[in-house]
Structure formats: structure tokens, C-alpha cells
Scaffold this active site. Structure first.
Site, PDB file in Angstrom:
ATOM      1  N   ARG A   1      -1.549  19.594  28.418  1.00 26.12           N
ATOM      2  CA  ARG A   1      -2.622  19.244  27.491  1.00 26.12           C
ATOM      3  C   ARG A   1      -3.798  18.655  28.270  1.00 26.12           C
ATOM      4  NH1 ARG A   1      -4.909  20.553  22.763  1.00 26.12           N
ATOM      5  NH2 ARG A   1      -4.937  18.923  21.160  1.00 26.12           N
TER       6      ARG A   1
ATOM      7  N   THR B   1      -6.640  29.510  19.531  1.00 24.33           N
ATOM      8  CA  THR B   1      -5.418  29.251  20.285  1.00 24.33           C
ATOM      9  C   THR B   1      -4.668  30.570  20.407  1.00 24.33           C
ATOM     10  OG1 THR B   1      -5.326  26.985  19.443  1.00 24.33           O
ATOM     11  CG2 THR B   1      -3.297  27.828  20.394  1.00 24.33           C
TER      12      THR B   1
ATOM     13  N   ASN C   1      -9.162  25.193  21.781  1.00 28.66           N
ATOM     14  CA  ASN C   1      -9.387  24.587  20.474  1.00 28.66           C
ATOM     15  C   ASN C   1     -10.123  25.542  19.548  1.00 28.66           C
ATOM     16  OD1 ASN C   1      -8.920  22.556  18.583  1.00 28.66           O
ATOM     17  ND2 ASN C   1     -10.847  21.538  19.002  1.00 28.66           N
TER      18      ASN C   1
ATOM     19  N   ASP D   1      -9.878  16.813  18.840  1.00 37.13           N
ATOM     20  CA  ASP D   1      -8.517  16.582  18.368  1.00 37.13           C
ATOM     21  C   ASP D   1      -8.113  15.114  18.448  1.00 37.13           C
ATOM     22  OD1 ASP D   1      -7.915  19.059  17.462  1.00 37.13           O
ATOM     23  OD2 ASP D   1      -6.607  19.638  19.111  1.00 37.13           O
TER      24      ASP D   1
ATOM     25  N   SER E   1      -1.798  17.242  19.349  1.00 38.07           N
ATOM     26  CA  SER E   1      -1.894  18.694  19.171  1.00 38.07           C
ATOM     27  C   SER E   1      -0.932  19.153  18.092  1.00 38.07           C
ATOM     28  CB  SER E   1      -1.543  19.400  20.487  1.00 38.07           C
ATOM     29  OG  SER E   1      -1.456  20.799  20.290  1.00 38.07           O
ATOM     30  N   SER E   2      -1.236  20.309  17.508  1.00 40.11           N
ATOM     31  CA  SER E   2      -0.317  20.950  16.563  1.00 40.11           C
ATOM     32  C   SER E   2       0.477  22.080  17.209  1.00 40.11           C
ATOM     33  CB  SER E   2      -1.104  21.511  15.369  1.00 40.11           C
ATOM     34  OG  SER E   2      -1.692  20.478  14.618  1.00 40.11           O
TER      35      SER E   2
ATOM     36  N   GLY F   1      -3.423  28.627  15.205  1.00 42.95           N
ATOM     37  CA  GLY F   1      -3.762  28.376  13.816  1.00 42.95           C
ATOM     38  C   GLY F   1      -4.181  26.965  13.512  1.00 42.95           C
ATOM     39  N   GLY F   2      -4.565  26.164  14.529  1.00 43.97           N
ATOM     40  CA  GLY F   2      -5.007  24.809  14.247  1.00 43.97           C
ATOM     41  C   GLY F   2      -3.940  23.993  13.559  1.00 43.97           C
TER      42      GLY F   2
END
Length: 581
Positions: free
Chosen positions: A102, A375, A395, A417, A446-447, A466-467
Site C-alpha cells: 500500500r 483498481t 485509486n 482514502d 483500503s477496500s 470497485g472502490g
């Protein structure tokens, strides 16, 4: 009478066939897969991974190749200027590991940097240009994975990406459409214009996009490893580029970047061992919460409105906890064990009404005391049983829109984020508080949720972009595998989502039948369906780009599934080379 005897004999014969004779053994599941399966968001990336396997590489070498090619052909989604999470299974060691690449906040960051004169969040600074960029992590991940887990030199695994960057690739619709949507921002910066307006106009479908500066940056990475990006000429160009726009990064910000190896999160659901992402991903904990909340119900046997209602209620509760408790575990204490426990899920489940929506306002809007749309994702299983689930990103569409001149590296806009202003939603409508506040060197929440599913008979690898919807799309994919679906069916599943706030069930076009939508509304849910298209017909609005592979051990069959929403995606299987006798 004769017919009765004959029927009885048939029943007896069927009974005998159903139970093996004494001493007979059931065929054992295969110990190793029959080849390599790769599913990614672009055919060129899938092909690069398989090429590296043919040259003697394993799943980890293939992951480096796939990741690097996606960084070239999907600048709309990911790249060397971004970061990612790599979930690895090393079959020889019998070990799972989570490689956290990350991005991190630069040393000059302060929350005040992102506020305007009125103290409100400056949206432009949070999402556009170098202010919005964290220190990239993806190049370090490629070096780390190749050196620690791969078999081939980094230069060989990066060769396909270098060639494609230099020679170009055909522009596809999503890349061209994404550029048009971000053109005003991207054309602010000379380095970005030099790449995307090299021929004088915006990228058009079918024309070649060549990136010679990016090819040279990849060559430096291949030649010098970590130092090829984080020190030396490339680093100097990155620092000069952001400084020219009034942003301060330091040489130590770059040279001090490190990937983190973390222990994956594990739990069980419906006969599957789930191995998934720990913090700073919010996905694994949310998955554990949602699936364990849902486990007592046999969802496959419920009417669609009831099944969707219960799933949405689980989503609502998990996303509420995400808002308050999750952040970078190197900076804040994340109560992972408690939040992911079966006991905590049972408590959450007890608050779900079987046929009434729980308004999000009734779930506390303050912490309880406790101990992109872009992403990209790819999935790999190789013939040794190694596997990789990797999700990487810049992002939002084309990240920050900013390329420092001479690098070809499109920087991320991951600073958005962070909870840049506590209680103010980010670009995905997700809020955060102190646990996810920006600090120098801190990783933003993060997702991204790369995931393995392992049972006695099947092994699956999956993930998606997909955020904030990533987690719920992976959830629906897991539920699909639990229902016995094949990988391509899982990749094509319709999608719906709830994230606590706003208190709305969001759906893809056509994801839910009209009677189901009506039933959900009668239960008290607000359901938002996509607007109609200009011609009055249903919108084609869709989410995600799920990529998944599965090994069926009982039949020793490899399969892949590539999201049909993405016409350039590709899932392929390469049979293992025959073993020498």
C-alpha cells in the site's frame, strides 16, 4: 410379481453401486493442479504471465509479469505509481503470506494541507495532482516478490511489460472513455500531456499508445531492483516533478519505503477455509463479519427478497464498523480479533430483524468502546499449487492524473482514502475518523480484498476492483462458490451493495428483479437502481471486474472466470508440461 422383483433388484443394484465394496478406496483428490490458470483484466497481461511460466517461472514470477503489464495497459486502473496487496500461497512451504504494498503518506503531510480557507475538505487537492498522491508501493512489491518467492530474474519477468510499453498496445474503450472523463485534470500537467497527447489528440480506440518513458523506468527497475525506482535517476525525476507543482517529497520518503509482510486473516464459512486480507485492508474483517453473520441461514433456499435483505443487513453492520475502527495497524490499534470473531458476529446477527430493514441512523454514529470504481485484480494457480490473489490500484480513474516528466509514472490519488477531514465522505462516499487520519509514513485504509477459498475438494482465488464496493462483490462471489457455481458464473454474478452510509441499497442495472425491489422497499429499504439510458431503456451501468480461478481437486480440473463486464479481460489455462519418465 416379476416386475416387483425386478424393481427390488434395481434398487439393490443402485444401493450396491452407491457404496464401494469393502476394501475399495475412494479416489483421492489430486495433490497438484494439472497446469497453470491465470485470470486478469487484460489479455496481454494474462498472456505475459503464461509466457513467464513457459520460461520456467512459477506463480510468483507470473504475478510480477501480470502486474507489470497491467501497469502498462491499464493506466486507468493501476500502475507503478500506485500500490497493491498480494496474497500468496507458497505450496512448498505450506505458507500463506500477505504482501502489503500500500502507498504511504509523505513526510510533509498534515490534515490541514487538504482543507480550504473555510476548513472544508479541498476536493481538488484530495483527488487531483501530486497533493493527492502517496509514495508508491507497487515497484517495491515486484522486487520483493521476485526476489523472495520467484525463480526467474526480475528482468525476465518484466520483459513483456517493457516491450509493450515501448512498442505500444491498442487503446480500448474503457481507457479512451476514462481519459475523456479526466481530460481537464490530466491536461494540466506537461508530463501527462507528453504521454497521452503525444500525437496531438486524446487516445482513440484502436490506436497504439506507446510509453517510452515508462519503458525506461521499467528497465531501470529490472536492472537495479529497488534502487532503480526509489533511488537514482527515476527517483530524482519523481522528486523534481512533484516539487514543480508545489509539493514536497523527500529522497528519504522514497528510499525509506518498505513493503510489509503480514499474517493473512483466516476464518471458516460453510465448509470453506477463507484466507483473506488483514488491515490496512478493511476487506478481510468485513468479510469475516458478514459471512459469519449470515452462516446460520441457508441462503440458497430462501426467496430472493429475504436473501438480499439479510445480506444487506450484514453489509450495513460491517461497513459501520469499518468507518470507526479500521486503519494502518502500524499506527493504530485495530481490534481485529474481536471484530472478526464468531461471537462478535453472533451479537451483530441478533440485531437483524428477519423482515425489516434497520435504519442506519439506529446504528450508533459514534464509536462504541471496544477492546474504484477503478483498481484491477488478477488470480493465479500454478502446477505446483502456488497461488496468488493480487489487487492493485491508483485509486480513481487515472489516479491523480499527474505524471512527473521523464518517468512515464502516473501517480496515484490514494491520499483521498485517508479520513482527510473526519466525518467527511471520500470520493466513494465512505467516511472515516481518527483511526484512518493521515500521518507521515502511514498507510491509508483500503477496500482491496484478495481472497483464497480452500475446501477438501476445491481451491478458489478471487478478487475485484470497485472502490468501496470491492468487499461486497467479493462477498457475493464467495456466496456463489458456496452455492456450487463455476468460476465464470461467479465472475458474472449480478451485484448489489450497502455501506452503512448513505443508507441506500445500490444495485447494478438488472441485478434484482422488480418484485424483489418492491419487497425490499416494503421492508423499509431504500433501493437505488441505475437511471435509464438516454433511449429510455435500462441503463447498462455495471460494477467491478472480478477475476477468479478455481482448482477442482476431485476431478483435477483448472478453470478460470473473467468478468464479462470487461471485454478485454482474459482467463486462460496452460496445461502442465509432461513429466520426464
Amino acid at each position: 410379481m416379476r416386475e416387483a422383483i425386478r424393481a427390488l433388484g434395481a434398487v439393490f443394484f443402485a444401493f450396491v453401486l452407491a457404496f464401494p465394496a469393502a476394501g475399495a478406496q475412494k479416489e483421492r483428490p489430486a495433490a497438484k493442479p494439472p497446469g497453470t490458470a491465470i485470470a486478469s483484466a487484460h489479455q496481454l497481461a494474462t498472456d505475459a504471465g503464461l509466457q513467464v511460466v513457459r520460461e520456467g517461472g512459477n506463480a510468483f514470477d507470473a504475478a510480477v509479469a501480470v502486474s507489470a503489464v497491467l501497469s502498462v495497459v491499464e493506466p486507468v486502473s493501476s500502475g507503478l505509481g500506485g500500490g497493491g496487496f498480494f496474497l500468496l500461497h507458497d505450496a512448498r512451504r505450506g505458507r500463506d503470506v500477505f504482501v502489503d504494498a500500500r502507498e504511504v503518506a509523505p513526510s510533509s503531510v498534515t490534515p490541514q494541507s487538504y482543507l480550504d480557507e473555510k476548513g472544508e475538505l479541498d476536493r481538488d487537492r484530495a483527488t487531483n495532482g501530486p497533493w493527492s498522491a502517496g509514495i508508491p508501493g507497487l515497484p517495491a512489491a515486484l522486487v520483493h516478490i521476485a526476489g523472495r518467492y520467484g525463480r526467474l530474474p526480475l528482468s525476465k519477468s518484466l520483459a513483456p511489460a517493457i516491450r509493450i510499453a515501448r512498442e505500444g498496445f491498442p487503446v480500448y474503450a474503457r481507457l479512451a472513455d476514462g481519459y475523456r472523463s479526466r481530460a481537464k485534470v490530466m491536461e494540466r500537467y506537461p508530463g501527462t500531456r507528453e504521454v497521452f497527447l503525444a500525437d496531438g489528440d486524446a487516445p482513440e480506440v484502436g490506436e497504439l499508445l506507446m510509453q517510452p518513458d515508462l519503458a525506461r523506468t521499467l528497465e531501470a527497475l529490472a536492472r537495479n531492483g529497488f534502487d532503480g525506482f526509489y533511488r537514482g535517476e527515476v527517483a530524482a525525476r519523481l522528486l523534481a516533478g512533484v516539487e514543480a507543482e508545489g509539493v514536497r517529497w523527500t529522497a528519504q520518503d522514497l528510499a525509506g519505503y518498505r513493503v510489509r509482510e503480514r499474517e493473512p486473516l483466516r476464518f471458516e464459512y460453510d465448509g470453506w477455509n477463507v484466507v483473506t486480507a488483514p488491515p490496512p485492508s478493511s476487506g478481510g474483517i468485513a468479510l469475516a463479519q458478514m459471512l459469519q453473520m449470515l452462516e446460520p441461514w441457508d441462503l440458497a433456499k430462501l426467496p430472493e427478497p429475504q436473501r438480499v435483505h439479510l445480506t444487506v443487513e450484514a453489509m450495513r453492520r460491517a461497513y459501520r464498523d469499518r468507518t470507526f475502527y479500521l486503519g494502518d495497524p502500524d499506527f493504530v490499534r485495530v481490534p481485529s480479533r474481536l471484530l472478526a470473531s464468531a461471537a462478535y458476529a453472533a451479537g451483530q446477527r441478533s440485531t437483524i430483524h428477519p423482515d425489516r430493514a434497520t435504519p442506519s441512523a439506529l446504528l450508533s454514529g459514534a464509536p462504541t468502546p471496544l477492546e474504484d470504481e477503478e483498481t484491477t485484480h488478477f488470480s493465479i494457480i500454478d502446477a505446483e499449487g502456488n497461488r496468488v490473489a493480487a489487487t492493485q490500484t491508483v485509486n480513481l480513474t487515472y489516479g491523480s492524473g499527474f505524471i512527473p516528466r521523464g518517468t512515464g509514472v502516473l501517480l496515484n490519488n490514494e491520499m483521498d482514502d485517508f479520513a482527510l477531514r473526519p466525518g467527511t465522505p471520500n470520493a466513494f462516499g465512505v467516511m472515516g475518523y481518527e483511526a484512518n487520519a493521515p500521518r507521515p509514513g502511514k498507510r491509508m485504509l483500503s477496500s482491496m480484498t484478495p481472497t483464497f477459498l480452500v475446501s477438501d475438494s476445491r481451491v478458489a482465488v478471487l478478487g475485484t476492483p470497485g472502490g468501496s464496493r470491492i468487499i461486497t462483490m467479493v462477498l457475493l462471489g464467495i456466496l456463489g462458490y458456496a452455492d456450487g457455481l463455476a468460476p465464470q458464473q461467479v465472475a458474472a454474478l449480478p451485484r448489489y451493495h450497502h455501506q452503512w452510509l448513505p443508507d441506500v441499497v445500490q444495485t447494478e442495472a438488472g441485478a434484482l428483479a422488480e418484485p424483489t425491489i418492491a419487497a425490499l422497499r416494503a421492508m423499509g429499504h431504500t433501493v437505488a437502481t441505475p437511471p435509464p439510458a438516454a433511449d429510455g431503456r435500462s441503463s447498462s451501468y455495471v460494477w467491478g471486474n472480478l477475476q477468479t480461478v478455481m482448482w477442482n481437486r476431485e476431478g483435477n480440473v483448472l478453470e478460470g472466470g473473467s468478468d464479462p463486464r470487461n471485454p478485454v479481460g482474459s482467463a486462460k489455462v496452460l496445461p502442465a508440461a509432461p513429466r520426464a519418465r
